[in-house]
Design an enzyme around this catalytic site. Sequence first.
Site, PDB file in Angstrom:
ATOM      1  N   LEU A   1       1.193  -0.705   0.334  1.00  0.00           N
ATOM      2  CA  LEU A   1       0.248  -0.264   0.022  1.00  0.00           C
ATOM      3  C   LEU A   1       0.684   1.215   0.061  1.00  0.00           C
ATOM      4  O   LEU A   1       1.879   1.185   0.589  1.00  0.00           O
ATOM      5  CB  LEU A   1      -0.610   0.187   0.746  1.00  0.00           C
ATOM      6  CG  LEU A   1      -1.830  -1.059   1.014  1.00  0.00           C
ATOM      7  CD1 LEU A   1      -2.466  -0.806   2.594  1.00  0.00           C
ATOM      8  CD2 LEU A   1      -3.348  -0.794   0.801  1.00  0.00           C
ATOM      9  N   ASP A   2       0.475   2.674  -0.472  1.00  0.00           N
ATOM     10  CA  ASP A   2       1.368   3.390  -0.279  1.00  0.00           C
ATOM     11  C   ASP A   2       1.442   4.316   1.071  1.00  0.00           C
ATOM     12  O   ASP A   2       0.400   3.602   1.707  1.00  0.00           O
ATOM     13  CB  ASP A   2       0.652   4.604  -1.601  1.00  0.00           C
ATOM     14  CG  ASP A   2       0.640   4.450  -2.410  1.00  0.00           C
ATOM     15  OD1 ASP A   2       1.771   3.360  -3.478  1.00  0.00           O
ATOM     16  OD2 ASP A   2       0.119   4.617  -3.331  1.00  0.00           O
ATOM     17  N   ARG A   3       2.450   4.535   1.303  1.00  0.00           N
ATOM     18  CA  ARG A   3       2.688   5.211   2.145  1.00  0.00           C
ATOM     19  C   ARG A   3       1.270   6.075   3.503  1.00  0.00           C
ATOM     20  O   ARG A   3       1.417   5.718   4.426  1.00  0.00           O
ATOM     21  CB  ARG A   3       3.888   6.123   2.004  1.00  0.00           C
ATOM     22  CG  ARG A   3       3.828   7.503   3.952  1.00  0.00           C
ATOM     23  CD  ARG A   3       4.808   8.138   3.860  1.00  0.00           C
ATOM     24  NE  ARG A   3       5.968   8.334   2.542  1.00  0.00           N
ATOM     25  CZ  ARG A   3       7.478   8.166   3.138  1.00  0.00           C
ATOM     26  NH1 ARG A   3       7.422   8.583   4.752  1.00  0.00           N
ATOM     27  NH2 ARG A   3       8.404   8.533   2.685  1.00  0.00           N
TER      28      ARG A   3
ATOM     29  N   THR B   1      -1.846   5.579   2.163  1.00  0.00           N
ATOM     30  CA  THR B   1      -2.978   4.706   2.504  1.00  0.00           C
ATOM     31  C   THR B   1      -2.956   3.942   3.566  1.00  0.00           C
ATOM     32  O   THR B   1      -2.193   3.410   3.535  1.00  0.00           O
ATOM     33  CB  THR B   1      -3.112   3.584   1.152  1.00  0.00           C
ATOM     34  OG1 THR B   1      -2.749   4.703  -0.287  1.00  0.00           O
ATOM     35  CG2 THR B   1      -4.574   3.246   0.600  1.00  0.00           C
TER      36      THR B   1
END
Length: 263
Positions: free
Chosen positions: A70-72, A74
């Site tokens: 997951l993106d930072r 998110t």
Amino acid sequence: MIKTKAQNGREKLEILYEDEWLAVVYKPSGMLSVPYEGSREKTALSVLEEIYRKRGMLTKHRKPFCVHRLDRDTSGVMMFALTDEARRKIMDTWHKTVTERLYRAVAENPRDRKRVLPDSGLIDDSLAFNAYNVGYVPKNGRSDGKDKVVAARTHYKVILRGKTHTLFELSLDTGKKNQIRAHLAGKGYPLAGDEHFRARTNPFGRLALHARTLEFDHPFTGEHLCFEVAEPDSWKTLVEGCKERKKGSPKNESSEIPVETEK
């Protein structure tokens, strides 16, 4: 087995499920999934390693491996393998094993009412990535020639429409970096708090993107598992009509948000 959990407001990594092969965790917004070269930041991987180290369960043959990211910024549900064998099997059978991944997002409404999206649909605009590895939808489906263009498909459903923001539920046919953010921004719906895509508001002091549901067939036992952590109640409250507070105001994700319309 279905496990549903409400967000408790604690911004720390939490283990939702674990067995001898894998662990399912909740990752908070602002935490990297895995480290990047030269970084000493705390990540979901390093926190999970530390948990097992303190338990005396971290060994050469049993340690967490990242199988997706997951993106930072998110938050949401993630899976980690706990052995190299599990890592290989999960990654080799990912598209067959994982039956559902659902996201929730709060996006700003488009300024042009002609761009309002239908209640559900598919966004299949191609994505390109710039020199900073940020995904975007190139004009006319083409980049300037420097950036590689890749196919991407995002299914969306409108959960709630408000005067200034919309609450979406989304699922991905392709898992490209920044896919949801770029696809919605390309349709005139930048996510609240998304500086990369020039969002005008930041009502929650974070990016309003959350990986809500992860559903899969266990790669070793065959058991069907579903894990769900709901997005904060404040997201729905905002969309239903609560005014946004000014960008940079103290973070508050309770259902009562003292806010002020951003000029």
